[in-house]
Motif scaffolding. Sequence first.
Motif, PDB file in Angstrom:
ATOM      1  N   ARG A  35       9.903   1.568  -3.883  1.00 30.68           N
ATOM      2  CA  ARG A  35       9.915   2.834  -3.134  1.00 30.68           C
ATOM      3  C   ARG A  35       9.614   4.004  -4.050  1.00 30.68           C
ATOM      4  O   ARG A  35       8.879   4.920  -3.698  1.00 30.68           O
ATOM      5  CB  ARG A  35      11.271   3.025  -2.461  1.00 30.68           C
ATOM      6  CG  ARG A  35      11.385   4.369  -1.747  1.00 30.68           C
ATOM      7  CD  ARG A  35      12.685   4.467  -0.976  1.00 30.68           C
ATOM      8  NE  ARG A  35      12.762   3.478   0.088  1.00 30.68           N
ATOM      9  CZ  ARG A  35      13.829   3.330   0.877  1.00 30.68           C
ATOM     10  NH1 ARG A  35      14.890   4.089   0.710  1.00 30.68           N
ATOM     11  NH2 ARG A  35      13.812   2.417   1.819  1.00 30.68           N
ATOM     12  N   ARG A 479       2.344  -3.413  -4.335  1.00 32.46           N
ATOM     13  CA  ARG A 479       2.306  -3.231  -2.882  1.00 32.46           C
ATOM     14  C   ARG A 479       1.909  -4.527  -2.179  1.00 32.46           C
ATOM     15  O   ARG A 479       0.852  -5.108  -2.484  1.00 32.46           O
ATOM     16  CB  ARG A 479       1.305  -2.127  -2.508  1.00 32.46           C
ATOM     17  CG  ARG A 479       1.689  -0.776  -3.055  1.00 32.46           C
ATOM     18  CD  ARG A 479       0.800   0.330  -2.500  1.00 32.46           C
ATOM     19  NE  ARG A 479      -0.559   0.279  -3.020  1.00 32.46           N
ATOM     20  CZ  ARG A 479      -1.478   1.219  -2.790  1.00 32.46           C
ATOM     21  NH1 ARG A 479      -1.169   2.276  -2.042  1.00 32.46           N
ATOM     22  NH2 ARG A 479      -2.684   1.120  -3.296  1.00 32.46           N
ATOM     23  N   ALA A 516      -0.386   5.510   8.241  1.00 34.94           N
ATOM     24  CA  ALA A 516       0.818   5.244   9.022  1.00 34.94           C
ATOM     25  C   ALA A 516       1.835   4.440   8.228  1.00 34.94           C
ATOM     26  O   ALA A 516       3.039   4.589   8.420  1.00 34.94           O
ATOM     27  CB  ALA A 516       0.444   4.505  10.306  1.00 34.94           C
ATOM     28  N   LYS A 517       1.365   3.573   7.338  1.00 41.99           N
ATOM     29  CA  LYS A 517       2.260   2.733   6.552  1.00 41.99           C
ATOM     30  C   LYS A 517       2.375   3.268   5.130  1.00 41.99           C
ATOM     31  O   LYS A 517       1.377   3.676   4.532  1.00 41.99           O
ATOM     32  CB  LYS A 517       1.744   1.292   6.522  1.00 41.99           C
ATOM     33  CG  LYS A 517       1.732   0.614   7.885  1.00 41.99           C
ATOM     34  CD  LYS A 517       1.255  -0.835   7.752  1.00 41.99           C
ATOM     35  CE  LYS A 517       1.283  -1.544   9.108  1.00 41.99           C
ATOM     36  NZ  LYS A 517       0.814  -2.954   9.004  1.00 41.99           N
ATOM     37  N   ALA A 518       3.583   3.237   4.589  1.00 44.32           N
ATOM     38  CA  ALA A 518       3.829   3.792   3.259  1.00 44.32           C
ATOM     39  C   ALA A 518       2.966   3.126   2.195  1.00 44.32           C
ATOM     40  O   ALA A 518       2.491   3.786   1.262  1.00 44.32           O
ATOM     41  CB  ALA A 518       5.304   3.649   2.903  1.00 44.32           C
ATOM     42  N   GLU A 519       2.740   1.817   2.330  1.00 46.13           N
ATOM     43  CA  GLU A 519       1.978   1.101   1.306  1.00 46.13           C
ATOM     44  C   GLU A 519       0.492   1.434   1.324  1.00 46.13           C
ATOM     45  O   GLU A 519      -0.263   1.013   0.444  1.00 46.13           O
ATOM     46  CB  GLU A 519       2.159  -0.419   1.447  1.00 46.13           C
ATOM     47  CG  GLU A 519       1.705  -0.998   2.774  1.00 46.13           C
ATOM     48  CD  GLU A 519       2.832  -1.110   3.777  1.00 46.13           C
ATOM     49  OE1 GLU A 519       2.806  -2.042   4.598  1.00 46.13           O
ATOM     50  OE2 GLU A 519       3.749  -0.264   3.726  1.00 46.13           O
ATOM     51  N   HIS A 520       0.043   2.221   2.331  1.00 45.54           N
ATOM     52  CA  HIS A 520      -1.352   2.639   2.396  1.00 45.54           C
ATOM     53  C   HIS A 520      -1.538   4.096   1.985  1.00 45.54           C
ATOM     54  O   HIS A 520      -2.664   4.583   1.935  1.00 45.54           O
ATOM     55  CB  HIS A 520      -1.903   2.457   3.810  1.00 45.54           C
ATOM     56  CG  HIS A 520      -1.893   1.035   4.275  1.00 45.54           C
ATOM     57  ND1 HIS A 520      -1.998   0.687   5.608  1.00 45.54           N
ATOM     58  CD2 HIS A 520      -1.790  -0.129   3.588  1.00 45.54           C
ATOM     59  CE1 HIS A 520      -1.955  -0.630   5.714  1.00 45.54           C
ATOM     60  NE2 HIS A 520      -1.820  -1.137   4.506  1.00 45.54           N
ATOM     61  N   GLU A 558      -7.963   0.885   8.944  1.00 45.05           N
ATOM     62  CA  GLU A 558      -7.188   1.761   8.069  1.00 45.05           C
ATOM     63  C   GLU A 558      -8.070   2.757   7.318  1.00 45.05           C
ATOM     64  O   GLU A 558      -7.583   3.751   6.775  1.00 45.05           O
ATOM     65  CB  GLU A 558      -6.369   0.934   7.067  1.00 45.05           C
ATOM     66  CG  GLU A 558      -5.207   0.172   7.682  1.00 45.05           C
ATOM     67  CD  GLU A 558      -5.638  -1.162   8.279  1.00 45.05           C
ATOM     68  OE1 GLU A 558      -6.840  -1.470   8.249  1.00 45.05           O
ATOM     69  OE2 GLU A 558      -4.755  -1.901   8.779  1.00 45.05           O
TER      70      GLU A 558
END
Length: 653
Positions: A35, A479, A516-520, A558
């Motif tokens: 994180r 990730r 939309a996703k933190a890992e992106h 994405e």
Amino acid sequence: MSDSYKYKQYGVDDTSNTCANPALSEVLEARFSRRSLLQGTGALGVAGVLSGSFATLAEAASVPFTKKTPLLGFKSIPFSSDDRVVVPEGYSADVLYAWGDPVGIKGNMPAFKQDASNSAAEQEAQGGMHHDGMSYFPLPLAATGSKHGLLAMNHEYTDDGLLHVDGMKKWNADKVLKSQHAHGVSVIEVEDTGKGWRVVRPSKYARRIHANTPIAISGPARGHKLMQTEADPKGVEILGTLNNCANGQTPWGTYLTCEENWDGYFVNDSGTLSANEKRYGINNKGAGYNWAVEDFRFDLQLNPNEANRFGWVVEIDPFDASAKPVKHTALGRFKHEGATVTIAPSGHAVVYMGDDQRFEYIYKFVSKNKYNAKNRKANMGLLSEGTLYVARFNADGAGEWLPLVHGQNGLTAENGFADQGEVVIMARLAADKVGATKMDRPEWIAVNPRQAGEVYCTLTNNSDRGKDGKPGADAANPRNGNLFGHIIRWHEAGANAAAIAFKWDIFVLAGRPDAAKAEHVGNIKGDAFGSPDGLTFDHNGVLWVQTDVSTSTVNMKEYKDMGNNQMVAVVPETGEFRRFLVGPKGCEITGLAFTPDMKTMFVNIQHPGEPDSERNDPAKPTAISSWPDGPKAGRPRAGTVVVRKLNGGVIGS
């Protein structure tokens, strides 16, 4: 492994280490949380998290520049989905050399036919398809001028839907031969006329090297039983090089071309695959090139050792069109993305290499003998003998280069490695055995000219990271579902490229700020990008990053609204990325070279107009792109673009 061993320099042998592949995801929290990585505030912020104390390395590093840190002087350009090459205001981009253009061989300069009706013999004297890695060599040999030189460039693969009039219908031996001739390498002579750059034709340097060119073999696999075939019972000469991806340039003035996805040309339909074949992706279908149907050396039932003769780094002398290229087996066999050369303080040549596939490794080679600045002929053998290493990235920010040497670290006959020849032929299996770190598609590697011992590597992406049965996120690949990729950086111990220990950090996590996703999301400071691939430092210390978002994803999913593939620039000391170039539709941006005065940049535009399938419909060749010849042309063509500043200044300034 003891600290005393980890920080010994090249030339000190220690065979006591044995290790298993580190399960780094299990120990991430011992140093930092995933994180915290994803919430970083930019490239330099992440570097601070991961690098720890670098006082010793920083003090030892020598910076060969006395001038101030370079600054980017161009205005960033926006995303583009146009079918053209876009560069900043104040710059021009002109096509120099495209697929099908005559290379410049005296008495053999066939023009390109827009209907793809050129013969296989004509293709042999023309630029190949899908331009990739590239280097510029000033003329004459050992010159430093910027107005006249040679360009050596790769032609990675073919789109047979564009290469032939009717595509892959009525498949025959002539089509196979034309496809083989469209692979490999071009060497062209170029000059600045004062009104622009042109290809010099004819030229004594002009040359095409392709899938049927005789090539010598050096190193531990030369003459090995696993390299012997009916056509070459001694195992000393190979026909051809193919799937030539990124490249390298040696200080002694030679070009390194790298064989990447060579497995797709071979077929083994026997129903039984060896461990070696499985490890490299050999199967019963290949990748659709259909060469084995007409050229039986690509049928592994008939020629079981032929595949072992591909997957190498090939050295070419661009200054001598009659010189036989050499495959250097001491550098290992895998899916070579590139081969970046530097000289260690000890004088040994060091070559950094990535194996471009998901969960593969980063390697380096250290020559046995030393570079001789006064003896070019002696340097021609530097890559024939030395030590091959593979990288292990530990969770605490330290790393080590593990030797792939027969008899060490379990690389013994009992474990399937009879000799050093088998170690290099089965380099992936050897790297598995010694415990290297599985990376997210290691691609281009660049050495910082301003900071000795500092090295960068693009990790393009890995959507399989964290899937069931696949390795999960770890310190060096933080990730799961890594769709956007990242760039990793390491500092060799003592600022010595030949060291066997290093410290590493993550330079940047690519992504988009509105994902939309933190890992992106990533942590880019400046312009967003994803899937970093090409990576080159210019002579002033600016790092140029080129992207390769696949045609099934570019500007979709994405990557929606991120436009076509692009090139960004960054000064590592500041960490700000700026978008400098965007290519036409369906292309990859790749291949980058500069003249010594930094006033000319050469960039390759690969596979414009490529569809999801990577093969165009021959009935609709311009359905996606008509670059560079325009909508009235017959088909899109890969091409080399010359980028210059309109005021004649330094690129990027």
